[in-house]
Scaffold this motif. Structure first.
Motif, PDB file in Angstrom:
ATOM      1  N   GLY A 224       0.808  -1.209   0.000  1.00 56.28           N
ATOM      2  CA  GLY A 224       0.000   0.000   0.000  1.00 56.28           C
ATOM      3  C   GLY A 224       0.844   1.263   0.000  1.00 56.28           C
ATOM      4  O   GLY A 224       2.073   1.238  -0.004  1.00 56.28           O
ATOM      5  N   ILE A 225       0.151   2.388   0.023  1.00 57.85           N
ATOM      6  CA  ILE A 225       0.803   3.696   0.047  1.00 57.85           C
ATOM      7  C   ILE A 225       0.755   4.230   1.473  1.00 57.85           C
ATOM      8  O   ILE A 225      -0.174   3.927   2.234  1.00 57.85           O
ATOM      9  CB  ILE A 225       0.089   4.657  -0.938  1.00 57.85           C
ATOM     10  N   SER A 226       1.759   4.999   1.862  1.00 57.91           N
ATOM     11  CA  SER A 226       1.819   5.462   3.249  1.00 57.91           C
ATOM     12  C   SER A 226       0.699   6.462   3.536  1.00 57.91           C
ATOM     13  O   SER A 226       0.357   7.304   2.705  1.00 57.91           O
ATOM     14  CB  SER A 226       3.181   6.077   3.566  1.00 57.91           C
ATOM     15  N   PHE A 240      -0.199   1.688   6.084  1.00 55.93           N
ATOM     16  CA  PHE A 240      -0.122   1.633   4.630  1.00 55.93           C
ATOM     17  C   PHE A 240      -1.481   1.217   4.088  1.00 55.93           C
ATOM     18  O   PHE A 240      -2.047   0.212   4.528  1.00 55.93           O
ATOM     19  CB  PHE A 240       0.984   0.671   4.186  1.00 55.93           C
ATOM     20  N   VAL A 241      -2.004   1.998   3.157  1.00 54.15           N
ATOM     21  CA  VAL A 241      -3.407   1.864   2.757  1.00 54.15           C
ATOM     22  C   VAL A 241      -3.525   1.747   1.238  1.00 54.15           C
ATOM     23  O   VAL A 241      -2.558   1.919   0.494  1.00 54.15           O
ATOM     24  CB  VAL A 241      -4.225   3.088   3.240  1.00 54.15           C
ATOM     25  N   GLU A 242      -4.754   1.453   0.803  1.00 58.70           N
ATOM     26  CA  GLU A 242      -5.057   1.407  -0.629  1.00 58.70           C
ATOM     27  C   GLU A 242      -4.870   2.800  -1.238  1.00 58.70           C
ATOM     28  O   GLU A 242      -5.108   3.820  -0.594  1.00 58.70           O
ATOM     29  CB  GLU A 242      -6.496   0.953  -0.836  1.00 58.70           C
ATOM     30  N   GLN A 243      -4.422   2.840  -2.463  1.00 54.79           N
ATOM     31  CA  GLN A 243      -4.188   4.131  -3.127  1.00 54.79           C
ATOM     32  C   GLN A 243      -5.481   4.677  -3.703  1.00 54.79           C
ATOM     33  O   GLN A 243      -6.221   3.976  -4.382  1.00 54.79           O
ATOM     34  CB  GLN A 243      -3.145   3.980  -4.234  1.00 54.79           C
ATOM     35  N   PHE A 274       2.019   9.958  -1.091  1.00 54.88           N
ATOM     36  CA  PHE A 274       1.348   9.537   0.144  1.00 54.88           C
ATOM     37  C   PHE A 274      -0.082  10.065   0.178  1.00 54.88           C
ATOM     38  O   PHE A 274      -0.475  10.909  -0.625  1.00 54.88           O
ATOM     39  CB  PHE A 274       2.122  10.036   1.368  1.00 54.88           C
ATOM     40  N   ILE A 275      -0.840   9.547   1.124  1.00 59.46           N
ATOM     41  CA  ILE A 275      -2.171  10.050   1.460  1.00 59.46           C
ATOM     42  C   ILE A 275      -2.088  10.600   2.876  1.00 59.46           C
ATOM     43  O   ILE A 275      -1.324  10.092   3.701  1.00 59.46           O
ATOM     44  CB  ILE A 275      -3.222   8.918   1.357  1.00 59.46           C
ATOM     45  N   ALA A 276      -2.855  11.640   3.167  1.00 63.85           N
ATOM     46  CA  ALA A 276      -2.752  12.279   4.478  1.00 63.85           C
ATOM     47  C   ALA A 276      -4.114  12.469   5.116  1.00 63.85           C
ATOM     48  O   ALA A 276      -5.142  12.539   4.435  1.00 63.85           O
ATOM     49  CB  ALA A 276      -2.044  13.622   4.356  1.00 63.85           C
ATOM     50  N   SER A 277      -4.105  12.580   6.434  1.00 71.08           N
ATOM     51  CA  SER A 277      -5.323  12.871   7.181  1.00 71.08           C
ATOM     52  C   SER A 277      -5.669  14.351   7.051  1.00 71.08           C
ATOM     53  O   SER A 277      -4.892  15.149   6.514  1.00 71.08           O
ATOM     54  CB  SER A 277      -5.137  12.499   8.659  1.00 71.08           C
TER      55      SER A 277
END
Length: 363
Positions: A224-226, A240-243, A274-277
């Motif tokens: 996954g992506i961070s 690490f999650v789905e993109q 990355f993906i962020a909150s």
């Protein structure tokens, strides 16, 4: 000496504890609740059931209440409920529910050989009714290499780990020698520079996208992506999650943490996408790289004390934050100087690491 392999020796099962077991298993002598500690900083490890930092929660003074006895080192500790397993080389105190495994043949290398097998066995235990009690530990078995007498082959275990450590040490040397060549170019001396104060919003394009909470994404993915959130640990990565393309931030950016207990005001450099909150604002500048970003985040983190839950780091306040940075002759941030400065620091550290490993591998 020829290379040792795990097929060089015979193997058989051994009970971990009990009358015929490998280890004398006892509860810790200390078992101090954290709120009862004399937590004055010292050199004695305080071991808890955490799975981080070899189980060490903090280092404390040896001046504790006489009713708590220090545990001698050169043992393996198991945290009940969490099933964490670590080797403790020196004397230590612990929190509650720690079991201590002793055997006169143990040393650091032997422990490193055994611990992976112990961790595998600990997976069958869990919180609640199926925890790692003393009785269950005693009945648990390990497969170990044996000598000609059918007893654990302690010498083989030690020699095998030493062999593998030298292989790893050589890999580290190869990596850092390449790093040394990369860093050395052009970093001989650093001239003095002028410093100037800049607004964060003038240095970076600050972007905040829509986001999804971690629990709304498929997580725990090895490919996954961070997912970056409100933490100053693990370079901001929570999982690490789905993109998701609509949530994606491109790498080579600084993630500024606007909210979060204990992490508000911190910033981290993200080389990868990355993906962020929703607690993150991301800053971009075409001159940014992994070296000058380390310089900038170190400066930027000094602001973290000014924020709290009554005075949050919102987007507008973030833009107005100031950074005192080296400036070039045109009055702009001197990104090249910052890069060279950090490279010089890394160059010095790389040389120290190489000297240490050269000594280790020659023994």
């Amino acid at each position: 000496m020829s290379k040792l392999t795990l097929t060089d020796v015979e193997w058989r099962e051994f009970f971990i504890g009990g009358r015929e077991g490998l280890f004398e298993i006892t509860s810790t002598k200390s078992g101090i609740d954290k709120n009862k500690l004399n937590n004055t900083e010292g050199s004695v490890p305080y071991i808890t059931r955490t799975d981080l930092q070899n189980g060490i929660n903090l280092f404390i003074t040896e001046n504790q209440s006489p009713k708590f006895k220090v545990d001698e080192g050169n043992v393996i500790t198991i945290g009940l409920d969490t099933q964490t397993v670590f080797y403790q080389p020196v004397s230590f105190y612990t929190g509650q529910n720690i079991q201590v495994l002793r055997n006169e043949n143990i040393n650091k290398e032997v422990a490193m050989f055994i611990i992976p097998s112990l961790k595998i066995q600990m997976k069958k235990f869990n919180w609640g009714g199926n925890g790692a009690t003393l009785g269950r530990l005693n009945r648990t078995r390990l497969m170990l290499s044996i000598d000609s007498q059918g007893q654990p082959n302690w010498q083989f275990m030690e020699d095998y780990i030493k062999q593998e450590q030298k292989v790893q040490a050589q890999q580290v040397i190869d990596y850092y020698e390449r790093k040394l060549i990369e860093l050395a170019g052009g970093v001989v001396g650093l001239d003095k520079v002028e410093w100037k104060t800049f607004r964060l919003g003038d240095v970076f394009d600050l972007i905040t996208k829509g986001s999804k909470g971690l629990n709304h994404l498929e997580k725990g993915l090895s490919e996954g992506i961070s997912y970056v959130g409100a933490t100053n640990r693990n370079n901001g990565v929570l999982d690490f999650v789905e993109q998701k393309e609509n949530l994606l931030y491109l790498g080579n950016a600084i993630a500024f943490i606007r909210n979060g207990e204990g992490s508000m005001g911190y910033s981290v450099y993200k080389k990868e996408d990355f993906i962020a909150s929703q607690d993150i604002t991301v800053g971009y500048n075409d001159n940014l790289n992994e070296y000058n970003a380390k310089f900038i985040t170190t400066i930027a983190d000094q602001v973290r004390g000014k924020y709290n839950f009554g005075y949050k780091r919102n987007q507008e306040r973030l833009k107005r934050e100031t950074l005192t940075l080296p400036a070039d002759k045109n009055g702009n941030p001197n990104f090249q100087y910052m890069s060279d400065f950090v490279k010089k620091l890394e160059l010095d550290k790389v040389q120290e690491v190489l000297e240490y490993i050269y000594i280790y591998i020659s023994n």
